[in-house]
Design a protein around this motif. Structure first.
Motif, mmCIF file in Angstrom:
data_model
loop_
_atom_site.group_PDB
_atom_site.id
_atom_site.type_symbol
_atom_site.label_atom_id
_atom_site.label_comp_id
_atom_site.label_asym_id
_atom_site.label_seq_id
_atom_site.Cartn_x
_atom_site.Cartn_y
_atom_site.Cartn_z
ATOM 1 N N GLU A 194 -5.004 -32.018 -0.057
ATOM 2 C CA GLU A 194 -6.010 -32.900 0.534
ATOM 3 C C GLU A 194 -5.830 -32.995 2.046
ATOM 4 O O GLU A 194 -6.804 -33.129 2.792
ATOM 5 C CB GLU A 194 -5.925 -34.296 -0.101
ATOM 6 N N GLY A 195 -4.575 -32.914 2.495
ATOM 7 C CA GLY A 195 -4.333 -32.929 3.940
ATOM 8 C C GLY A 195 -4.923 -31.714 4.631
ATOM 9 O O GLY A 195 -5.522 -31.826 5.715
ATOM 10 N N ALA A 196 -4.772 -30.535 4.002
ATOM 11 C CA ALA A 196 -5.331 -29.312 4.585
ATOM 12 C C ALA A 196 -6.850 -29.369 4.621
ATOM 13 O O ALA A 196 -7.483 -28.993 5.621
ATOM 14 C CB ALA A 196 -4.855 -28.098 3.789
ATOM 15 N N PHE A 197 -7.456 -29.843 3.550
ATOM 16 C CA PHE A 197 -8.914 -29.988 3.533
ATOM 17 C C PHE A 197 -9.370 -31.002 4.583
ATOM 18 O O PHE A 197 -10.413 -30.833 5.223
ATOM 19 C CB PHE A 197 -9.394 -30.426 2.151
ATOM 20 N N GLY A 198 -8.578 -32.064 4.752
ATOM 21 C CA GLY A 198 -8.931 -33.066 5.747
ATOM 22 C C GLY A 198 -8.925 -32.493 7.159
ATOM 23 O O GLY A 198 -9.812 -32.796 7.975
ATOM 24 N N ILE A 199 -7.933 -31.655 7.467
ATOM 25 C CA ILE A 199 -7.878 -31.026 8.792
ATOM 26 C C ILE A 199 -9.072 -30.099 8.993
ATOM 27 O O ILE A 199 -9.712 -30.094 10.052
ATOM 28 C CB ILE A 199 -6.560 -30.248 8.958
ATOM 29 N N LYS A 254 -12.007 -30.210 7.585
ATOM 30 C CA LYS A 254 -13.291 -30.913 7.638
ATOM 31 C C LYS A 254 -13.388 -31.861 8.831
ATOM 32 O O LYS A 254 -14.400 -31.862 9.545
ATOM 33 C CB LYS A 254 -13.506 -31.679 6.337
ATOM 34 N N GLN A 255 -12.351 -32.659 9.043
ATOM 35 C CA GLN A 255 -12.430 -33.678 10.085
ATOM 36 C C GLN A 255 -12.025 -33.146 11.457
ATOM 37 O O GLN A 255 -12.740 -33.357 12.443
ATOM 38 C CB GLN A 255 -11.540 -34.869 9.702
ATOM 39 N N ASP A 256 -10.884 -32.465 11.537
ATOM 40 C CA ASP A 256 -10.401 -31.983 12.826
ATOM 41 C C ASP A 256 -11.124 -30.727 13.286
ATOM 42 O O ASP A 256 -11.389 -30.558 14.479
ATOM 43 C CB ASP A 256 -8.897 -31.706 12.758
ATOM 44 N N LEU A 259 -6.071 -22.376 10.675
ATOM 45 C CA LEU A 259 -5.215 -23.514 10.349
ATOM 46 C C LEU A 259 -3.763 -23.076 10.187
ATOM 47 O O LEU A 259 -2.837 -23.753 10.667
ATOM 48 C CB LEU A 259 -5.702 -24.178 9.062
ATOM 49 N N ASN A 260 -3.543 -21.929 9.552
ATOM 50 C CA ASN A 260 -2.174 -21.429 9.379
ATOM 51 C C ASN A 260 -1.530 -21.092 10.718
ATOM 52 O O ASN A 260 -0.346 -21.373 10.942
ATOM 53 C CB ASN A 260 -2.180 -20.194 8.479
ATOM 54 N N LEU A 261 -2.289 -20.479 11.630
ATOM 55 C CA LEU A 261 -1.751 -20.160 12.956
ATOM 56 C C LEU A 261 -1.402 -21.435 13.720
ATOM 57 O O LEU A 261 -0.386 -21.498 14.417
ATOM 58 C CB LEU A 261 -2.763 -19.325 13.742
#
Length: 254
Positions: free
Chosen positions: A198-203, A205-207, A232-234
């Motif tokens: 959920e944290g990865a999806f949040g980044i 979508k939101q960030d 996101l991985n980089l």
């Protein structure tokens, strides 16, 4: 769904996260998560040469087909099923006419709220799942067929009397899920799933502002999604590198 009350063609985004990094990602055109599981795991296997040991997932992925697929490929049963969370919900436990809240005899027969035992075998309901596996439910009823029961109108609305199905295979598989997720290690895995995925999806979508796709067609959408996951991985790798360099500098100063 675009929050305007009108449904539009959409895509089902799937990611697998380990130690903060997205290790698998794909796009599907299935509205539900159940039908994405096997293809998603196969994609991971194609790129890594192995299947994940304990891929924790929420209740949308728990089905007979997916559990049997896991057993075939050496994947532990740590995917929740539909009623996993309801068993511990106090409001749900007050629904005395739901069979999940009924007590059982030593032989495994259900006892209704009126105290009657549903131990009369009435045949099997046989069907096939979408994956082609047999789904067999053994049907049981009370020997008096609920005759004269004061709770009759509250207990059921359809049929002449209350009947319950017992899928022995599915209940055994769900029992294994309860065992794996009920221990402290399993609870920790569930917490990590919520935090990391959920944290990865949040980044994203939101960030990163990835609330809708700009390309059309499955091929273009998949490329756009994978590029965002790669970015996101980089970003995560860069943070790890900065943290490691800071730790090394602090070590030298000390």
């Amino acid at each position: 769904y675009n929050q305007s009350g009108v449904t539009r063609p959409c895509y089902n985004c799937q990611i697998a996260v380990s130690d903060g990094l997205i290790v698998n990602a794909d796009i599907f055109q299935n509205p539900g998560d159940t039908l994405t599981w096997q293809a998603f795991m196969d994609r991971y296997h194609d790129y890594t040469g192995k299947y994940p040991c304990r891929p924790v997932a929420d209740a949308g992925y728990g089905s007979l087909d997916n559990y049997l697929y896991n057993l075939k490929n050496g994947i532990e049963l740590v995917q929740k099923y539909g009623n996993f969370g309801k068993k511990k919900d106090r409001r749900f436990q007050k629904r005395i006419y739901n069979v999940l809240n009924w007590k059982q005899t030593e032989e495994g027969f259900l006892i209704c709220p009126e105290g009657r035992v549903l131990d009369q075998y009435e045949g099997d309901n046989i069907s096939r799942t979408r994956g082609g596996n047999l789904h067999i439910s053994q049907m049981y009823a009370e020997k008096g067929h609920c005759e004269g029961c004061p709770r009759r109108s509250q207990c059921f609305r359809f049929g002449k009397y209350r009947r319950v199905g017992k899928n022995v295979v599915m209940e055994e598989l769900q029992g294994k899920v309860d065992e794996n997720l009920g221990c402290e290690e399993g609870k920790g895995l569930c917490r990590q799933r919520s935090i990391q995925v959920e944290g990865a999806f949040g980044i994203l979508k939101q960030d990163r502002g990835m609330t809708r796709f700009r390309r059309r067609g499955l091929k273009g959408v998949k490329m756009e999604f994978l590029l965002n996951c790669l970015g996101l991985n980089l970003y995560k790798y860069h943070l790890f590198w900065l943290k490691q360099r800071a730790n090394n500098l602090m070590g030298k100063l000390n």
